[in-house]
Design an enzyme around this catalytic site. Structure first.
Site, PDB file in Angstrom:
ATOM      1  N   ASP A  76      21.616  -2.717  -3.028  1.00  0.00           N
ATOM      2  CA  ASP A  76      20.786  -1.258  -2.813  1.00  0.00           C
ATOM      3  C   ASP A  76      20.453  -0.802  -4.317  1.00  0.00           C
ATOM      4  O   ASP A  76      20.875  -0.987  -5.223  1.00  0.00           O
ATOM      5  CB  ASP A  76      22.192  -0.281  -2.523  1.00  0.00           C
ATOM      6  CG  ASP A  76      21.482   0.922  -2.291  1.00  0.00           C
ATOM      7  OD1 ASP A  76      20.207   1.113  -1.999  1.00  0.00           O
ATOM      8  OD2 ASP A  76      22.349   2.102  -2.377  1.00  0.00           O
ATOM      9  N   ASP A 103      15.140   0.020   0.412  1.00  0.00           N
ATOM     10  CA  ASP A 103      15.557  -0.505  -0.878  1.00  0.00           C
ATOM     11  C   ASP A 103      17.191  -1.090  -0.666  1.00  0.00           C
ATOM     12  O   ASP A 103      18.018  -1.146  -1.469  1.00  0.00           O
ATOM     13  CB  ASP A 103      15.795   0.790  -1.722  1.00  0.00           C
ATOM     14  CG  ASP A 103      16.811   1.562  -1.617  1.00  0.00           C
ATOM     15  OD1 ASP A 103      17.237   1.909  -0.375  1.00  0.00           O
ATOM     16  OD2 ASP A 103      17.488   2.288  -2.537  1.00  0.00           O
ATOM     17  N   GLU A 104      17.294  -1.644   0.763  1.00  0.00           N
ATOM     18  CA  GLU A 104      18.739  -1.990   0.718  1.00  0.00           C
ATOM     19  C   GLU A 104      18.694  -3.309   1.783  1.00  0.00           C
ATOM     20  O   GLU A 104      17.713  -3.373   2.398  1.00  0.00           O
ATOM     21  CB  GLU A 104      19.242  -1.198   1.641  1.00  0.00           C
ATOM     22  CG  GLU A 104      20.367  -0.354   1.164  1.00  0.00           C
ATOM     23  CD  GLU A 104      20.922   0.797   2.219  1.00  0.00           C
ATOM     24  OE1 GLU A 104      21.778   0.324   2.980  1.00  0.00           O
ATOM     25  OE2 GLU A 104      20.596   2.060   2.044  1.00  0.00           O
TER      26      GLU A 104
HETATM   27  P1  TTP Z   1      19.179   5.672  -1.188  1.00  0.00           P
HETATM   28  O1  TTP Z   1      19.382   4.433  -1.442  1.00  0.00           O
HETATM   29  O2  TTP Z   1      19.995   6.719  -0.092  1.00  0.00           O
HETATM   30  O3  TTP Z   1      19.221   6.638  -2.437  1.00  0.00           O
HETATM   31  P2  TTP Z   1      18.611   6.230  -3.967  1.00  0.00           P
HETATM   32  O4  TTP Z   1      18.118   4.720  -3.828  1.00  0.00           O
HETATM   33  O5  TTP Z   1      17.563   7.178  -4.146  1.00  0.00           O
HETATM   34  O6  TTP Z   1      19.775   6.427  -4.916  1.00  0.00           O
HETATM   35  P3  TTP Z   1      21.236   5.458  -5.035  1.00  0.00           P
HETATM   36  O7  TTP Z   1      21.094   5.187  -6.207  1.00  0.00           O
HETATM   37  O8  TTP Z   1      22.209   6.504  -4.559  1.00  0.00           O
HETATM   38  O9  TTP Z   1      21.179   4.660  -3.956  1.00  0.00           O
HETATM   39  O10 TTP Z   1      17.684   5.881  -0.640  1.00  0.00           O
HETATM   40  C1  TTP Z   1      16.806   4.982  -0.943  1.00  0.00           C
HETATM   41  C2  TTP Z   1      15.404   5.878  -0.853  1.00  0.00           C
HETATM   42  O11 TTP Z   1      15.073   6.322   0.335  1.00  0.00           O
HETATM   43  C3  TTP Z   1      15.463   6.821  -1.860  1.00  0.00           C
HETATM   44  O12 TTP Z   1      14.923   6.489  -3.086  1.00  0.00           O
HETATM   45  C4  TTP Z   1      14.323   7.973  -1.319  1.00  0.00           C
HETATM   46  C5  TTP Z   1      14.448   7.537   0.269  1.00  0.00           C
HETATM   47  N1  TTP Z   1      15.336   8.819   0.969  1.00  0.00           N
HETATM   48  C6  TTP Z   1      14.906   9.753   1.518  1.00  0.00           C
HETATM   49  O13 TTP Z   1      13.377   9.936   1.477  1.00  0.00           O
HETATM   50  N2  TTP Z   1      15.460  10.721   2.011  1.00  0.00           N
HETATM   51  C7  TTP Z   1      17.015  10.909   2.040  1.00  0.00           C
HETATM   52  O14 TTP Z   1      17.406  11.619   2.509  1.00  0.00           O
HETATM   53  C8  TTP Z   1      17.399   9.667   1.238  1.00  0.00           C
HETATM   54  C9  TTP Z   1      18.918   9.384   1.411  1.00  0.00           C
HETATM   55  C10 TTP Z   1      16.827   8.721   0.903  1.00  0.00           C
HETATM   56 CA    CA Z   2      19.604   3.071  -3.009  1.00  0.00          CA
END
Ligand code: TTP
Ligand code: CA
Length: 356
Positions: free
Chosen positions: A8, A112-113
């Site tokens: 992730d 992103d996962e």
């Molecule tokens: P996430 O993997 O949930 O978050 P992140 O990568 O920003 O942070 P983390 O380090 O905690 O993993 O989500 C991936 C991307 O998806 C995030 O950068 C932006 C988008 N996203 C949204 O647009 N709305 C949302 O509610 C979430 C959770 C994510």
């Molecule tokens: Ca993420």
């Protein structure tokens, strides 16, 4: 032995923006709706902005208020930016291709996962080394950090990847999963949303350990089928089967010209350029060969036509591609497909039936 990885990216949209704009590095950053508009939410915030209590899905006005409060306390000012989805998608594609270069079976989930089937590694230790290499490659090539979790199923891997964010690498060996999960709030279990959380909290169930006090029948009585699933999840049991990857079926490029044209020299020059482009994209997307070549032509009147040719064998040859694309384009330039000699507005080349 099943070894599953979950990778992730850290604060993905924000991390890409920081990487692209060195002046924002380390500065609190919020990617989302325009706060001046007053509507919409935060997509993500970098870790500096998360310190102010700002997080994904929060109303942008609330994020603005928190940022202002921090500024008045004398803390660094927050930068608000609107998302550039195309950029994030492009970088996501490159990261996924990089992972696929090291791991044959990958299940992408979201931008992103991804889950990685690392069962081909002889041990958790070796799988860990491979993940370390992948993390370093992402860092070196894209300037971004990822967090990775390893476990014997997808559930454990996903929870593990969240364990030491950012830039984490957490290995949960089969015998360790239950103890690791027990103290966590139930919200950490994928699928437990705010509604379930509240419903269970009213019954005194707050942590994974709390769930384990209930029998499968009790949980089924409370939550139906999902209760039975939760019984297993609380014990770190889950699926290790990756869904077959959603593969791109084709790789293509197209170009709309500044002016409609019938200039053969120009058209062939652009056709070759696109052929070179798609052939170069092939390995970047993790493919080696193609069998079908498709040429698309849009005339000045917007009528759009495609012609394609499928070869008997998979190939990866510039000569073959050039020759086939030329044969496909020719009829659009003469009486066969273009009796009125219309000018051409757009030209495209696409490869299909791709092979790895
Ligand atoms: P996430 O993997 O949930 O978050 P992140 O990568 O920003 O942070 P983390 O380090 O905690 O993993 O989500 C991936 C991307 O998806 C995030 O950068 C932006 C988008 N996203 C949204 O647009 N709305 C949302 O509610 C979430 C959770 C994510
Ligand atoms: Ca993420």
């Amino acid at each position: 032995m099943n070894i599953i990885g979950h990778l992730d990216m850290d604060a993905f949209y924000a991390a890409v923006e920081e990487r692209d704009h060195p002046e924002w590095r380390g500065v609190p950053l919020v990617v989302g709706a325009d706060p001046q508009e007053g509507r919409g939410v935060v997509a993500t915030a970098n870790y500096a902005a998360r310190r102010y209590g700002i997080h994904s899905a929060m109303p942008i006005t609330r994020a603005w208020a928190l940022a202002e409060a921090a500024r008045r306390r004398g803390e660094p000012e927050t930068v608000f930016i609107t998302p550039n989805f195309r950029r994030y998608a492009e970088i996501s594609r490159r990261i996924m291709a990089l992972i696929r270069g090291q791991v044959p079976l990958v299940q992408e989930v979201g931008i992103d996962e991804a889950y990685l089937d690392l069962s081909f590694c002889p041990s958790f230790g070796r799988a860990r080394e491979l993940c370390q290499t992948i993390k370093e490659e992402i860092k070196a090539r894209e300037g971004l950090t990822a967090s990775v979790g390893l476990g014997s199923n997808k559930l454990v891997a996903k929870i593990a990847s969240d364990f030491q964010k950012p830039d984490g690498l957490t290995v949960v060996r089969p015998g360790e999963a239950e103890d690791l999960l027990a103290p966590l709030p139930i919200r950490k279990i994928p699928g437990v949303g705010p509604k379930t959380e509240e419903f269970l909290a009213r019954r005194g169930i707050r942590t994974v350990a709390d769930i384990k006090r209930f029998s499968p029948e009790d949980l089924e009585g409370l939550l139906g089928k999902w209760g039975l699933a939760l019984y297993d999840k609380a014990r770190g049991r889950g699926s290790a089967t990756l869904r077959a990857a959603r593969e791109p079926k084709s790789i293509g490029e197209q170009e709309t010209f500044a002016a409609d044209t019938g200039d053969l020299e120009f058209l062939f020059e652009r056709l070759w350029a696109m052929c070179r482009g798609v052939l170069a994209s092939l390995p970047k997307e993790g493919f080696r060969t193609f069998r079908t070549v498709v040429v698309t032509v849009r005339f000045a009147d917007f009528k759009t036509h495609t012609r394609s040719h499928t070869l008997p064998q998979p190939v990866n040859s510039w000569r073959v591609l050039q020759f086939e694309a030329m044969k496909l384009l020719m009829p659009f330039l003469d009486r066969r497909e273009n009796p009125q000699r219309k000018l051409i507005r757009l030209l495209g080349v696409r490869l299909e039936k791709l092979g790895r």
